[in-house]
Design a protein around this motif. Structure first.
Motif, PDB file in Angstrom:
ATOM      1  N   ALA A   1       0.827  -1.212   0.000  1.00 50.11           N
ATOM      2  CA  ALA A   1       0.000   0.000   0.000  1.00 50.11           C
ATOM      3  C   ALA A   1       0.859   1.258   0.000  1.00 50.11           C
ATOM      4  N   LYS A   2       1.879   1.299   0.849  1.00 51.26           N
ATOM      5  CA  LYS A   2       2.694   2.513   0.972  1.00 51.26           C
ATOM      6  C   LYS A   2       3.545   2.747  -0.265  1.00 51.26           C
ATOM      7  N   SER A   3       4.128   1.703  -0.829  1.00 49.13           N
ATOM      8  CA  SER A   3       4.970   1.893  -2.014  1.00 49.13           C
ATOM      9  C   SER A   3       4.142   2.440  -3.179  1.00 49.13           C
ATOM     10  N   TYR A   4       2.947   1.906  -3.361  1.00 53.88           N
ATOM     11  CA  TYR A   4       2.118   2.367  -4.471  1.00 53.88           C
ATOM     12  C   TYR A   4       1.553   3.763  -4.207  1.00 53.88           C
ATOM     13  N   CYS A   5       1.020   3.977  -3.019  1.00 56.08           N
ATOM     14  CA  CYS A   5       0.393   5.268  -2.719  1.00 56.08           C
ATOM     15  C   CYS A   5       1.406   6.401  -2.685  1.00 56.08           C
ATOM     16  N   SER A   6       2.625   6.126  -2.242  1.00 54.68           N
ATOM     17  CA  SER A   6       3.654   7.160  -2.239  1.00 54.68           C
ATOM     18  C   SER A   6       3.928   7.665  -3.648  1.00 54.68           C
ATOM     19  N   GLU A   7       3.972   6.746  -4.590  1.00 52.23           N
ATOM     20  CA  GLU A   7       4.266   7.133  -5.970  1.00 52.23           C
ATOM     21  C   GLU A   7       3.084   7.817  -6.642  1.00 52.23           C
ATOM     22  N   ILE A   8       1.899   7.235  -6.484  1.00 50.86           N
ATOM     23  CA  ILE A   8       0.769   7.796  -7.253  1.00 50.86           C
ATOM     24  C   ILE A   8       0.294   9.133  -6.678  1.00 50.86           C
ATOM     25  N   TYR A   9       0.451   9.353  -5.372  1.00 49.14           N
ATOM     26  CA  TYR A   9       0.068  10.648  -4.817  1.00 49.14           C
ATOM     27  C   TYR A   9       0.949  11.748  -5.389  1.00 49.14           C
TER      28      TYR A   9
ATOM     29  N   THR B   1       4.993  12.866   2.809  1.00 49.46           N
ATOM     30  CA  THR B   1       4.494  11.544   3.196  1.00 49.46           C
ATOM     31  C   THR B   1       5.162  10.438   2.395  1.00 49.46           C
ATOM     32  N   GLU B   2       5.683  10.768   1.223  1.00 48.87           N
ATOM     33  CA  GLU B   2       6.401   9.767   0.433  1.00 48.87           C
ATOM     34  C   GLU B   2       7.593   9.224   1.210  1.00 48.87           C
ATOM     35  N   HIS B   3       8.278  10.078   1.927  1.00 51.61           N
ATOM     36  CA  HIS B   3       9.500   9.662   2.613  1.00 51.61           C
ATOM     37  C   HIS B   3       9.257   9.231   4.056  1.00 51.61           C
ATOM     38  N   PHE B   4       8.221   9.744   4.703  1.00 53.19           N
ATOM     39  CA  PHE B   4       7.990   9.371   6.090  1.00 53.19           C
ATOM     40  C   PHE B   4       7.565   7.907   6.170  1.00 53.19           C
ATOM     41  N   LEU B   5       8.172   7.157   7.065  1.00 55.31           N
ATOM     42  CA  LEU B   5       7.961   5.712   7.247  1.00 55.31           C
ATOM     43  C   LEU B   5       8.402   4.898   6.035  1.00 55.31           C
ATOM     44  N   GLY B   6       9.254   5.485   5.198  1.00 58.78           N
ATOM     45  CA  GLY B   6       9.839   4.734   4.096  1.00 58.78           C
ATOM     46  C   GLY B   6       9.221   5.072   2.750  1.00 58.78           C
ATOM     47  N   ASN B   7      10.065   5.347   1.758  1.00 58.64           N
ATOM     48  CA  ASN B   7       9.548   5.664   0.435  1.00 58.64           C
ATOM     49  C   ASN B   7       9.268   4.384  -0.351  1.00 58.64           C
ATOM     50  N   ALA B   8       8.896   4.546  -1.615  1.00 58.26           N
ATOM     51  CA  ALA B   8       8.492   3.389  -2.425  1.00 58.26           C
ATOM     52  C   ALA B   8       9.624   2.387  -2.581  1.00 58.26           C
ATOM     53  N   SER B   9      10.836   2.878  -2.805  1.00 58.80           N
ATOM     54  CA  SER B   9      11.976   1.964  -2.982  1.00 58.80           C
ATOM     55  C   SER B   9      12.234   1.160  -1.712  1.00 58.80           C
ATOM     56  N   TYR B  10      12.157   1.826  -0.570  1.00 60.40           N
ATOM     57  CA  TYR B  10      12.367   1.142   0.707  1.00 60.40           C
ATOM     58  C   TYR B  10      11.368  -0.001   0.875  1.00 60.40           C
ATOM     59  N   HIS B  11      10.107   0.270   0.571  1.00 56.01           N
ATOM     60  CA  HIS B  11       9.079  -0.753   0.799  1.00 56.01           C
ATOM     61  C   HIS B  11       9.131  -1.863  -0.251  1.00 56.01           C
ATOM     62  N   ARG B  12       9.538  -1.555  -1.474  1.00 54.41           N
ATOM     63  CA  ARG B  12       9.700  -2.627  -2.457  1.00 54.41           C
ATOM     64  C   ARG B  12      10.857  -3.551  -2.079  1.00 54.41           C
ATOM     65  N   GLU B  13      11.932  -2.962  -1.595  1.00 54.17           N
ATOM     66  CA  GLU B  13      13.049  -3.796  -1.127  1.00 54.17           C
ATOM     67  C   GLU B  13      12.629  -4.649   0.063  1.00 54.17           C
ATOM     68  N   ARG B  14      11.789  -4.081   0.916  1.00 56.67           N
ATOM     69  CA  ARG B  14      11.303  -4.820   2.077  1.00 56.67           C
ATOM     70  C   ARG B  14      10.438  -6.008   1.644  1.00 56.67           C
ATOM     71  N   ILE B  15       9.579  -5.796   0.665  1.00 58.53           N
ATOM     72  CA  ILE B  15       8.749  -6.889   0.137  1.00 58.53           C
ATOM     73  C   ILE B  15       9.639  -7.983  -0.441  1.00 58.53           C
ATOM     74  N   ALA B  16      10.633  -7.583  -1.212  1.00 54.45           N
ATOM     75  CA  ALA B  16      11.525  -8.547  -1.841  1.00 54.45           C
ATOM     76  C   ALA B  16      12.289  -9.348  -0.793  1.00 54.45           C
ATOM     77  N   ALA B  17      12.760  -8.675   0.249  1.00 54.21           N
ATOM     78  CA  ALA B  17      13.502  -9.370   1.299  1.00 54.21           C
ATOM     79  C   ALA B  17      12.612 -10.360   2.037  1.00 54.21           C
ATOM     80  N   ASN B  18      11.353  -9.965   2.304  1.00 51.23           N
ATOM     81  CA  ASN B  18      10.423 -10.869   2.989  1.00 51.23           C
ATOM     82  C   ASN B  18      10.094 -12.082   2.123  1.00 51.23           C
ATOM     83  N   LEU B  19       9.919 -11.850   0.820  1.00 50.88           N
ATOM     84  CA  LEU B  19       9.621 -12.961  -0.076  1.00 50.88           C
ATOM     85  C   LEU B  19      10.813 -13.907  -0.173  1.00 50.88           C
ATOM     86  N   LEU B  20      12.004 -13.326  -0.221  1.00 52.51           N
ATOM     87  CA  LEU B  20      13.210 -14.149  -0.301  1.00 52.51           C
ATOM     88  C   LEU B  20      13.386 -14.973   0.958  1.00 52.51           C
ATOM     89  N   GLY B  21      13.098 -14.336   2.106  1.00 53.55           N
ATOM     90  CA  GLY B  21      13.227 -15.033   3.377  1.00 53.55           C
ATOM     91  C   GLY B  21      12.223 -16.154   3.541  1.00 53.55           C
TER      92      GLY B  21
END
Length: 384
Positions: free
Chosen positions: A321-329, A361-381
Motif C-alpha cells: 500500500a505505501k509503495s504504491y500510494c507514495s508514488e501515485i500521490y 508523506t512519500e519519505h515518512f515511514l519509508g519511500n516506495a523503494s524502501y518498501h519494495r526492497e522490504r517486500i523482496a527481502a520478505n519474499l526471499l526469506g
C-alpha cells in the motif's frame, strides 16, 4: 477477498467528509500552517467532542468506540482529502496503536482516558532516519527500579506539542532487534526537550526530541524485547499514512477536473481536449487502484490486531500500500500542477499544499523503494 463497506462504515466516512469539508478550508489550512503549533486547538477539540474520532480504535472498556482499522482508514482517507491540520495521525495512528499493541491495562486506562478527553500524544522511535529497529538510537539503563533514558529522536510528528510521549529505546550495548523497549511518559517529564523542526510540508509539523537522563519508573515501561511489537505498530501506522495519500490523490484529481471544466482555451473548456481527458483518466485509475490496496491492507491490519500474529502478512500489505500510494500521490499532484498550467505553481491555488504533503508523506515511514526492497527481502526469506 470480497470487500464492501457496512452501513456504519459508510456513515463514518460520510460524516468525516462532510465535517472536514466545512472546517478544513483553504483559509483554515493556511492559518494553521503559519503557526509553530501547526493546528487550531478549537478544531482539534471539535474533532474530539463532536465526532469523537480520537476514540475510533480505543476499546469500549476504556470509553472508546471499539471500532477497527477499516473505520480508521476511512477517516484517514478524508483527512488526506482535505489536508487536515490536526494531531490526528500522531495521536491516533501512532500513539493509540502503540498503546493497543504494547501497553498493559493500567497504562491503557490512563493514557486512553487522557486522549479521550482531548489530549494529544505521539510516538518517537528513530534517531537516524531509518524506519525499523535499526533506527532506534536512544538508550536506556536500569537504575534500581527505574530506567534512565538518553538520546535523540528525529522526525517526531507533533513532537513539540504532544502532551504524552511513547518512546522506543534500546538497552545500552544492544544492536539490531535486541534490547528494544517501549516507554510511556508525559511530555513535560524532567529531561525531555522538544524542538520544532521547520520542514517543506508546513501542514504537518515535526520535531526533534532530546532525552537527557530522563528517569522513568517501572510502571512507565510498556514492553521489553519490543522490536516485533514496534514493527507491527509502524506497519499499522504506515497503512494509515497510505490511506491519507490515497485520499490526497483522489482530491487533486477532483480539483483538477473542476478547474479544467472552468478554464477556457481556444474558446472551449480544456476538459474537452483529448490529452486532458487521458491525463485525468490516468489519475483516476491510479487513485482507484490505490483504494483497493489500502482497504485490503486495512482488513489485514484488523485481523492482525485481533489475532495478535500475522506479522508477515501485515508487513507485506503495508509495504504494498505505501509503495504504491507514495508514488501515485506525488504523480497525481505533479499532474495536477501541470494541468492547472502556470497558476498551479502560485501560492493562491491549493495544489501546492497537496504537492508538498505528497513529497513529505512519500519519505515518512519509508519511500516506495524502501518498501519494495522490504517486500523482496520478505519474499526471499519466506522461500529460502
Amino acid at each position: 477477498m470480497e470487500f464492501a463497506f457496512t452501513e456504519e462504515q459508510l456513515m463514518i466516512r460520510d460524516t468525516a467528509e462532510s465535517f472536514l469539508a466545512d472546517v478544513s478550508t483553504s483559509e483554515a489550512i493556511r492559518q494553521a500552517m503559519a503557526t509553530e503549533q501547526g493546528y487550531s486547538d478549537e478544531l482539534w477539540q471539535r474533532i474530539c467532542t463532536e465526532l469523537y474520532f480520537q476514540a475510533v480504535t480505543v476499546p469500549e472498556e476504556f470509553g472508546g468506540m471499539g471500532l477497527g482499522y477499516v473505520e480508521l482508514v476511512a477517516v484517514m482517507e478524508q483527512m488526506g482529502r482535505f489536508v487536515v491540520c490536526a494531531p490526528y495521525f500522531s495521536t491516533v495512528c501512532l500513539a493509540s496503536t502503540a498503546l493497543l499493541m504494547a501497553a498493559n491495562e493500567a497504562q491503557q486506562a490512563e493514557v486512553f482516558g487522557k486522549i479521550l478527553e482531548g489530549e494529544t500524544a505521539t510516538l518517537a522511535f528513530t534517531g537516524n532516519g531509518q524506519w525499523d529497529a535499526d533506527g532506534v538510537t536512544a538508550t536506556y539503563a536500569k537504575d534500581g527500579d527505574n530506567y534512565v533514558l538518553n538520546g535523540d529522536y528525529r522526525y517526531v510528528i507533533d513532537g513539540h506539542t504532544a502532551q504524552h510521549l511513547i518512546v522506543a529505546a534500546r538497552e545500552q550495548g544492544s544492536a539490531g532487534k535486541d534490547g528494544i523497549a517501549l516507554f510511556v511518559l508525559p511530555a513535560d517529564t524532567a529531561g525531555v526537550e522538544a524542538t520544532w523542526l521547520p520542514t517543506m510540508d508546513q501542514t504537518r509539523k515535526q520535531a526533534q526530541l532530546t532525552l537527557t537522563n530522563v528517569s522513568l519508573s517501572s510502571a512507565q515501561l510498556m514492553a521489553t524485547d519490543a522490536a516485533d511489537k514496534l514493527a507491527k505498530i509502524l506497519d499499522m501506522a504506515t497503512i494509515c499514512l497510505a490511506a491519507e495519500q490515497m485520499g490526497g490523490a483522489q482530491q487533486v484529481l477532483d480539483m483538477t477536473v473542476e478547474y479544467s471544466k472552468e478554464r477556457v482555451q481556444f474558446n472551449r473548456p480544456i476538459a474537452s481536449f483529448q490529452a486532458v481527458k487521458h491525463k485525468a483518466a490516468d489519475m483516476m485509475t491510479k487513485a482507484e487502484a490505490a483504494r483497493s490496496g489500502v482497504y485490503y491492507a486495512a482488513c489485514i491490519a484488523q485481523d492482525a490486531l485481533v489475532a495478535g500474529s500475522m506479522a508477515a502478512e501485515l508487513a507485506e500489505a503495508a509495504s504494498i500500500a505505501k509503495s504504491y500510494c507514495s508514488e501515485i500521490y506525488f504523480q497525481n499532484a505533479g499532474d495536477a500542477i501541470q494541468l492547472h498550467g502556470g497558476v498551479g505553481f502560485t501560492w493562491e491555488y491549493d495544489v501546492h499544499l497537496y504537492f508538498k504533503r505528497a513529497k513529505a508523506t512519500e519519505h515518512f515511514l519509508g519511500n516506495a523503494s524502501y518498501h519494495r526492497e522490504r517486500i523482496a527481502a520478505n519474499l526471499l526469506g519466506s522461500c529460502c
